[in-house]
Design a protein around this motif. Structure first.
Motif, PDB file in Angstrom:
ATOM      1  N   LEU A 221      39.797  39.346  47.538  1.00 46.71           N
ATOM      2  CA  LEU A 221      40.055  39.451  46.040  1.00 46.71           C
ATOM      3  C   LEU A 221      39.773  40.790  45.535  1.00 46.71           C
ATOM      4  CD1 LEU A 221      40.117  37.981  43.372  1.00 46.71           C
ATOM      5  CD2 LEU A 221      37.774  38.032  43.250  1.00 46.71           C
ATOM      6  N   LEU A 222      40.837  41.161  44.730  1.00 43.74           N
ATOM      7  CA  LEU A 222      40.740  42.744  44.096  1.00 43.74           C
ATOM      8  C   LEU A 222      40.654  42.482  42.661  1.00 43.74           C
ATOM      9  CD1 LEU A 222      43.276  45.058  46.000  1.00 43.74           C
ATOM     10  CD2 LEU A 222      40.904  44.600  46.498  1.00 43.74           C
ATOM     11  N   CYS A 244      35.063  33.621  48.649  1.00 47.35           N
ATOM     12  CA  CYS A 244      35.662  34.556  49.106  1.00 47.35           C
ATOM     13  C   CYS A 244      35.116  35.833  49.741  1.00 47.35           C
ATOM     14  CB  CYS A 244      36.667  35.107  47.910  1.00 47.35           C
ATOM     15  SG  CYS A 244      37.871  36.564  48.273  1.00 47.35           S
ATOM     16  N   ALA A 245      35.152  35.874  51.197  1.00 52.00           N
ATOM     17  CA  ALA A 245      34.233  36.720  51.606  1.00 52.00           C
ATOM     18  C   ALA A 245      34.649  38.370  51.359  1.00 52.00           C
ATOM     19  CB  ALA A 245      34.431  36.553  53.074  1.00 52.00           C
ATOM     20  N   TYR A 246      35.569  38.549  51.032  1.00 50.83           N
ATOM     21  CA  TYR A 246      36.018  40.036  50.595  1.00 50.83           C
ATOM     22  C   TYR A 246      36.316  40.091  49.102  1.00 50.83           C
ATOM     23  CZ  TYR A 246      37.638  44.741  50.675  1.00 50.83           C
ATOM     24  OH  TYR A 246      37.955  46.197  50.472  1.00 50.83           O
ATOM     25  N   ALA A 247      35.390  40.690  48.477  1.00 51.81           N
ATOM     26  CA  ALA A 247      35.630  40.526  47.012  1.00 51.81           C
ATOM     27  C   ALA A 247      35.514  42.046  46.763  1.00 51.81           C
ATOM     28  CB  ALA A 247      34.977  39.780  46.295  1.00 51.81           C
ATOM     29  N   GLN A 248      36.415  42.945  46.089  1.00 54.60           N
ATOM     30  CA  GLN A 248      36.154  44.228  45.819  1.00 54.60           C
ATOM     31  C   GLN A 248      36.568  44.796  44.507  1.00 54.60           C
ATOM     32  OE1 GLN A 248      34.765  45.563  48.942  1.00 54.60           O
ATOM     33  NE2 GLN A 248      34.289  47.304  47.183  1.00 54.60           N
ATOM     34  N   ILE A 256      41.964  51.106  46.886  1.00 51.10           N
ATOM     35  CA  ILE A 256      42.195  50.144  47.664  1.00 51.10           C
ATOM     36  C   ILE A 256      41.815  50.731  49.118  1.00 51.10           C
ATOM     37  CG2 ILE A 256      43.762  48.180  48.667  1.00 51.10           C
ATOM     38  CD1 ILE A 256      45.119  48.500  46.090  1.00 51.10           C
ATOM     39  N   ASP A 257      41.002  49.692  49.774  1.00 53.58           N
ATOM     40  CA  ASP A 257      40.487  50.056  51.242  1.00 53.58           C
ATOM     41  C   ASP A 257      41.648  49.140  51.881  1.00 53.58           C
ATOM     42  OD1 ASP A 257      39.330  50.261  53.652  1.00 53.58           O
ATOM     43  OD2 ASP A 257      37.497  49.748  53.132  1.00 53.58           O
ATOM     44  N   TRP A 258      42.644  49.982  52.642  1.00 48.20           N
ATOM     45  CA  TRP A 258      43.818  49.078  53.138  1.00 48.20           C
ATOM     46  C   TRP A 258      43.305  48.583  54.540  1.00 48.20           C
ATOM     47  CZ3 TRP A 258      47.520  47.566  50.219  1.00 48.20           C
ATOM     48  CH2 TRP A 258      47.620  48.230  49.085  1.00 48.20           C
ATOM     49  N   ARG A 259      42.227  49.359  55.101  1.00 53.45           N
ATOM     50  CA  ARG A 259      41.866  49.203  56.715  1.00 53.45           C
ATOM     51  C   ARG A 259      40.976  47.655  56.546  1.00 53.45           C
ATOM     52  NH1 ARG A 259      39.164  54.441  59.347  1.00 53.45           N
ATOM     53  NH2 ARG A 259      37.947  53.905  57.409  1.00 53.45           N
ATOM     54  N   ALA A 260      40.267  47.582  55.420  1.00 50.83           N
ATOM     55  CA  ALA A 260      39.601  46.270  55.315  1.00 50.83           C
ATOM     56  C   ALA A 260      40.226  45.072  55.074  1.00 50.83           C
ATOM     57  CB  ALA A 260      38.778  46.514  54.115  1.00 50.83           C
ATOM     58  N   LEU A 261      41.689  45.213  54.686  1.00 48.57           N
ATOM     59  CA  LEU A 261      42.731  44.264  54.554  1.00 48.57           C
ATOM     60  C   LEU A 261      43.574  43.852  55.365  1.00 48.57           C
ATOM     61  CD1 LEU A 261      43.624  45.051  50.788  1.00 48.57           C
ATOM     62  CD2 LEU A 261      42.071  43.370  51.349  1.00 48.57           C
ATOM     63  N   GLU A 262      43.362  44.727  56.578  1.00 49.30           N
ATOM     64  CA  GLU A 262      44.352  44.407  57.828  1.00 49.30           C
ATOM     65  C   GLU A 262      44.555  43.000  58.335  1.00 49.30           C
ATOM     66  OE1 GLU A 262      43.360  47.300  60.989  1.00 49.30           O
ATOM     67  OE2 GLU A 262      44.239  49.052  59.526  1.00 49.30           O
ATOM     68  N   GLY A 263      45.416  42.478  58.530  1.00 48.22           N
ATOM     69  CA  GLY A 263      45.459  41.257  59.215  1.00 48.22           C
ATOM     70  C   GLY A 263      45.308  40.011  58.089  1.00 48.22           C
ATOM     71  N   PHE A 287      50.863  47.369  47.003  1.00 46.71           N
ATOM     72  CA  PHE A 287      51.326  46.202  48.079  1.00 46.71           C
ATOM     73  C   PHE A 287      52.584  46.170  48.654  1.00 46.71           C
ATOM     74  CE2 PHE A 287      46.803  44.573  46.492  1.00 46.71           C
ATOM     75  CZ  PHE A 287      46.353  44.567  47.925  1.00 46.71           C
ATOM     76  N   ARG A 288      53.420  46.258  47.296  1.00 53.42           N
ATOM     77  CA  ARG A 288      54.764  45.925  47.786  1.00 53.42           C
ATOM     78  C   ARG A 288      55.368  46.984  48.709  1.00 53.42           C
ATOM     79  NH1 ARG A 288      55.537  45.004  41.898  1.00 53.42           N
ATOM     80  NH2 ARG A 288      55.649  42.412  41.646  1.00 53.42           N
ATOM     81  N   SER A 289      54.556  48.264  48.601  1.00 56.59           N
ATOM     82  CA  SER A 289      55.385  49.348  49.491  1.00 56.59           C
ATOM     83  C   SER A 289      54.740  49.025  51.051  1.00 56.59           C
ATOM     84  CB  SER A 289      54.662  50.632  48.996  1.00 56.59           C
ATOM     85  OG  SER A 289      53.106  50.855  49.010  1.00 56.59           O
ATOM     86  N   ARG A 290      53.711  48.282  51.255  1.00 55.30           N
ATOM     87  CA  ARG A 290      53.177  48.188  52.565  1.00 55.30           C
ATOM     88  C   ARG A 290      53.715  46.648  53.137  1.00 55.30           C
ATOM     89  NH1 ARG A 290      49.967  51.487  49.829  1.00 55.30           N
ATOM     90  NH2 ARG A 290      48.836  53.258  50.829  1.00 55.30           N
ATOM     91  N   TYR A 291      53.500  45.665  52.141  1.00 56.59           N
ATOM     92  CA  TYR A 291      53.937  44.208  52.743  1.00 56.59           C
ATOM     93  C   TYR A 291      55.146  43.920  51.966  1.00 56.59           C
ATOM     94  CZ  TYR A 291      48.784  44.502  53.967  1.00 56.59           C
ATOM     95  OH  TYR A 291      47.561  44.728  54.399  1.00 56.59           O
TER      96      TYR A 291
END
Length: 317
Positions: A221-222, A244-248, A256-263, A287-291
């Motif tokens: 969650l962002l 939600c284990a990861y909420a930032q 945005i910490d992209w590494r934390a969102l890997e996978g 997000f659209r530029s990466r996914y």
């Protein structure tokens, strides 16, 4: 050519600006149109750097105290509300001042005064040091409002007369946490009087409900909002509490910490009540530029609340 990983974005609604924030920003813009720059604002008008920087560019000057404002320039009080001593001092100095306190915060102020006049001492559920708490506690004489932040604090409350108590709350708290504190107060002080209608405002309640609705669907969650924004921080806590284990909390896309969102395969996105939609769109674009993204809107309520700006700004001199 590498293919982008697939990602579903769940966009919470309602999110972002509430009616009180909208009104406060409008007040600063209209004051600048009416009186020209500089117009002074005591405390950040709303807790968002992007919004504050935009108003600075138009000629708003943000200060922490009234002492920093010259007598001959207009001053605006932030949406969070101010202690009674502040407008009293502005009036004494014969300043032009406009109060941008959110009407839902003003409602709590009026409630506190009404109870005080009826001989009741107040217990306020809120966060120490937050401008809204300072403003609300400052409506009454010192010692008339006792602050509690947690269920544990309730045991430490030492009222003058346990039979003559009422409680109020900050408008931007976690609905669930507050319910537990209220229950503890009612258990310890059975005669305590509560508000006719919940003090936590509609926008806080709605934004928390929409986070609860998306929490089961998402890996992360962002929350777009400022670190000093109470309602934004509560959204992070609500997301975590809902599983939600990861909420930032991020102020904007660059944080945005992209590494934390890997996978991950699904991300929930919401915004606090003082975060503009332009920052939400910035995050969606990142997000659209990466996914390879699919965006799903999860709407749990519709909001149609509007607050008028003060008459002094609507009347042409």
């Amino acid at each position: 050519m590498t293919t982008k990983p697939a990602l579903t974005l769940y966009l919470a609604a309602p999110r972002g600006f509430c009616a009180g924030v909208d009104r406060a920003i409008k007040i600063v813009e209209m004051a600048l149109t009416k009186w020209g720059a500089p117009v002074y604002v005591r405390h950040e008008i709303v807790h968002n750097k992007y919004v504050v920087d935009g108003l600075k560019a138009l000629g708003a000057v943000f200060v922490e105290e009234l002492d920093d404002v010259p007598d001959d320039r207009p001053v605006i009080f932030s949406a969070h509300g101010v202690p009674k001593s502040i407008p009293a001092e502005a009036a004494r100095r014969e300043m032009i001042y406009v109060d941008a306190t959110c009407p839902l915060v003003s409602k709590v102020h009026i409630e506190a005064e009404r109870h005080h006049e009826a001989g009741l001492q107040m217990v306020m559920i809120g966060h120490a040091g937050h401008p809204e708490t300072i403003g609300t506690m400052g409506q009454l004489p010192a010692g008339e409002v006792l602050l509690v932040e947690t269920v544990e604090d309730v045991a430490q409350v030492r009222p003058r007369d346990p039979a003559k108590l009422a409680f109020i709350t900050q408008t931007t708290l976690s609905v669930d946490d507050t319910a537990a504190i209220v229950a503890a107060l009612q258990a310890r002080f059975p005669a305590i009087i509560g508000p006719h209608k919940e003090d936590i405002c509609y926008a806080t309640t709605n934004r928390q409900a929409s986070v609860k609705a998306i929490a089961p669907k998402i890996d992360a969650l962002l929350v777009i909002g400022a670190p000093n924004s109470s309602n934004s921080r509560r959204l992070v806590e609500v997301g975590r509490a809902a599983g939600c284990a990861y909420a930032q909390l991020v102020h904007r896309a660059t944080e945005i910490d992209w590494r934390a969102l890997e996978g991950i395969r699904s991300v929930g996105i919401t915004a606090g009540a003082s975060a503009p939609e332009v920052l939400v769109n910035e995050v969606l674009d990142a997000f659209r530029s990466r996914y390879d993204t699919t965006v799903e809107l999860v709407e749990t309520a519709k909001e149609h609340v509007e607050f008028k700006v003060p008459r002094v700004l609507r009347v042409q001199e």
